[in-house]
Motif scaffolding. Structure first.
Motif, mmCIF file in Angstrom:
data_model
loop_
_atom_site.group_PDB
_atom_site.id
_atom_site.type_symbol
_atom_site.label_atom_id
_atom_site.label_comp_id
_atom_site.label_asym_id
_atom_site.label_seq_id
_atom_site.Cartn_x
_atom_site.Cartn_y
_atom_site.Cartn_z
ATOM 1 N N ILE A 36 0.872 -1.177 0.000
ATOM 2 C CA ILE A 36 0.000 0.000 0.000
ATOM 3 C C ILE A 36 0.907 1.225 0.000
ATOM 4 C CG2 ILE A 36 -1.753 1.272 1.294
ATOM 5 C CD1 ILE A 36 -2.630 -1.437 2.470
ATOM 6 N N GLY A 37 0.750 2.058 -1.018
ATOM 7 C CA GLY A 37 1.684 3.159 -1.220
ATOM 8 C C GLY A 37 2.848 2.753 -2.098
ATOM 9 N N PHE A 60 -1.395 -0.989 -4.183
ATOM 10 C CA PHE A 60 -2.549 -0.099 -4.046
ATOM 11 C C PHE A 60 -2.030 1.305 -3.771
ATOM 12 C CE2 PHE A 60 -5.827 2.205 -1.784
ATOM 13 C CZ PHE A 60 -6.972 1.891 -2.503
ATOM 14 N N ASP A 61 -2.491 2.266 -4.589
ATOM 15 C CA ASP A 61 -2.058 3.644 -4.407
ATOM 16 C C ASP A 61 -3.067 4.565 -5.073
ATOM 17 O OD1 ASP A 61 -0.471 5.961 -3.871
ATOM 18 O OD2 ASP A 61 1.346 4.742 -4.042
ATOM 19 N N HIS A 74 -3.658 -1.398 -8.376
ATOM 20 C CA HIS A 74 -5.024 -1.025 -8.016
ATOM 21 C C HIS A 74 -4.989 0.429 -7.565
ATOM 22 C CE1 HIS A 74 -6.369 -5.319 -7.795
ATOM 23 N NE2 HIS A 74 -5.092 -5.490 -7.479
ATOM 24 N N GLN A 75 -5.798 1.272 -8.207
ATOM 25 C CA GLN A 75 -5.841 2.678 -7.836
ATOM 26 C C GLN A 75 -7.086 2.968 -7.011
ATOM 27 O OE1 GLN A 75 -4.470 4.111 -12.130
ATOM 28 N NE2 GLN A 75 -4.586 5.858 -10.715
ATOM 29 N N GLY A 76 -6.927 3.819 -6.002
ATOM 30 C CA GLY A 76 -8.072 4.183 -5.191
ATOM 31 C C GLY A 76 -7.684 4.987 -3.971
ATOM 32 N N LEU A 84 -10.013 -0.898 -1.676
ATOM 33 C CA LEU A 84 -8.792 -1.541 -1.194
ATOM 34 C C LEU A 84 -8.885 -3.070 -1.209
ATOM 35 C CD1 LEU A 84 -5.999 -1.412 0.186
ATOM 36 C CD2 LEU A 84 -7.184 -1.054 2.364
ATOM 37 N N LEU A 85 -10.034 -3.612 -0.906
ATOM 38 C CA LEU A 85 -10.170 -5.071 -0.737
ATOM 39 C C LEU A 85 -9.692 -5.892 -1.944
ATOM 40 C CD1 LEU A 85 -13.508 -5.351 1.269
ATOM 41 C CD2 LEU A 85 -11.263 -6.240 1.959
ATOM 42 N N PRO A 86 -9.984 -5.488 -3.196
ATOM 43 C CA PRO A 86 -9.489 -6.292 -4.332
ATOM 44 C C PRO A 86 -7.971 -6.428 -4.367
ATOM 45 C CG PRO A 86 -11.203 -4.789 -5.065
ATOM 46 C CD PRO A 86 -10.874 -4.408 -3.655
#
Length: 366
Positions: A36-37, A60-61, A74-76, A84-86
């Motif tokens: 994450i990040g 994820f970012d 994954h963007q969000g 975030l869950l996916p």
């Protein structure tokens, strides 16, 4: 019989993981992790090293800044659990290194990302069945603007944090460490780096060069003898991965913070000078009394606060920056050495050389 059966292989894996205490042979299903990040400075270096070690990585970012084979992006918004869950599907290990950069005075942003976002990360990890969460914290969580020499992890959290970044990192670290629950199979650890630098750093070196180009890097605050930890990014990554691979229910690292540095405290102004000279700029030469500069910085900060409704201006020197430049703040890595076998993989000298070489476009005259 020299043929290795499936049962033999399983026994070998178990023995190696729990008794040999060498780098773990992890089943392929446990080689799936999320960062994450992962589009940030530290995050991207971490992703690249994880790929080298055979992990498949989900990032994820809020933005995607690069593409790499073996990485799913994954963007969000970090505060959106459904987004975030996916990114956590079928993931057993999560690294959480998302945070706004220090130096901003946007309190709402720091609270949203570092506190509320971290609450969402913990909830999503538990809901997705994640087993391990490694947080990128900061050694600044114990720093109040006064000298810290060889500080250990048992120092109390700062009662008067130097900025909103530090204030929210304290709350973030508490949330993550308190979430550690061996009975439920959710293990957490916090890594506290200090003064991260290296190739692709968007903060320290570019800001230093910009200041030098504007003729504002001529002065040394204080007598110039204050020692500080600067940590090459690959050592920070190394500390994160060591923590992740040793995070087991029987490990002493569960629910604890760990300082990760180069273990080579250096004079703050010597470090700055070496980077500047390496890029072709003059080193600062003239000394200014620490108390005088801090007092002026505090006065300007208060003035900016009072005049904010009428006019907006940001002083170059804030009390936080003066404190960081003029005090001792370096930390002990003994706990990381004992519990995780940590040892820096890149020396400070090599780290500075590699960093300077990575910024040819910032050299004097470029």
């Amino acid at each position: 019989n020299s043929v290795l059966t499936l049962q033999d292989a399983v026994v070998l894996l178990v023995y190696t993981e729990y008794f040999d205490n060498r780098p773990l042979l992890v089943a392929q299903s446990n080689k799936r992790c999320a960062v994450i990040g992962g589009s940030g400075f530290l995050g991207r270096h971490l992703v690249e090293k994880l790929l080298d070690r055979g992990y498949s990585v989900s990032v994820f970012d809020i933005r995607q800044s690069y593409e790499l084979p073996g990485v799913t992006f994954h963007q969000g918004d970090l505060c959106d659990k459904q987004a975030l869950l996916p990114a956590l599907k079928d993931v057993s290990l999560v690294f959480h290194c998302a945070s706004p950069a220090p130096g901003s005075d946007n309190r709402a942003l720091f609270e949203s990302v570092n506190i509320q976002g971290t609450r969402i990360v913990i909830q999503a990890c538990i809901e997705a069945g994640v087993q391990k969460l490694v947080l990128t914290s900061s050694a600044s969580v114990v720093f109040e603007g006064t000298d810290i020499k060889n500080g250990r992890e048992d120092l109390p959290y700062a009662k008067k944090p130097i900025d909103y970044y530090t204030q929210t990192k304290i709350e973030q670290e508490k949330l993550v460490l308190e979430a550690c629950d061996k009975e439920k199979g959710f293990l957490t650890v916090a890594i506290r780096p200090h003064g991260i630098f290296g190739p692709r750093d968007p903060q320290l070196v570019p800001i230093l060069v910009d200041t030098a180009r504007r003729g504002k890097m001529k002065f040394i605050i204080g007598d110039g003898t204050n020692l500080v930890d600067f940590t090459f990014v690959e050592n920070v990554v190394h500390g994160h991965i060591l923590a992740a691979e040793r995070l087991r229910p029987d490990s002493p690292i569960c629910g604890k913070p760990y300082h990760i540095t180069n273990d080579e405290p250096v004079r703050f102004w010597d470090f700055m000078s070496e980077v500047l000279v390496g890029l072709g700029y003059a080193a600062p030469r003239y000394h200014l009394p620490y108390a005088l500069v801090y007092g002026l910085a505090l006065l300007l900060w208060l003035l900016a606060l009072i005049l904010r409704p009428l006019v907006s201006f940001k002083p170059t020197f804030t009390p936080m920056r003066v404190a960081l430049a003029g005090t001792h703040h370096y930390y002990s890595c003994e706990r990381a050495k004992q519990d995780m076998g940590y040892k820096p993989v890149v020396s400070l000298k090599e780290g500075i050389a590699r960093t300077v070489q990575s910024y040819p476009h910032l050299k004097q005259g470029a």
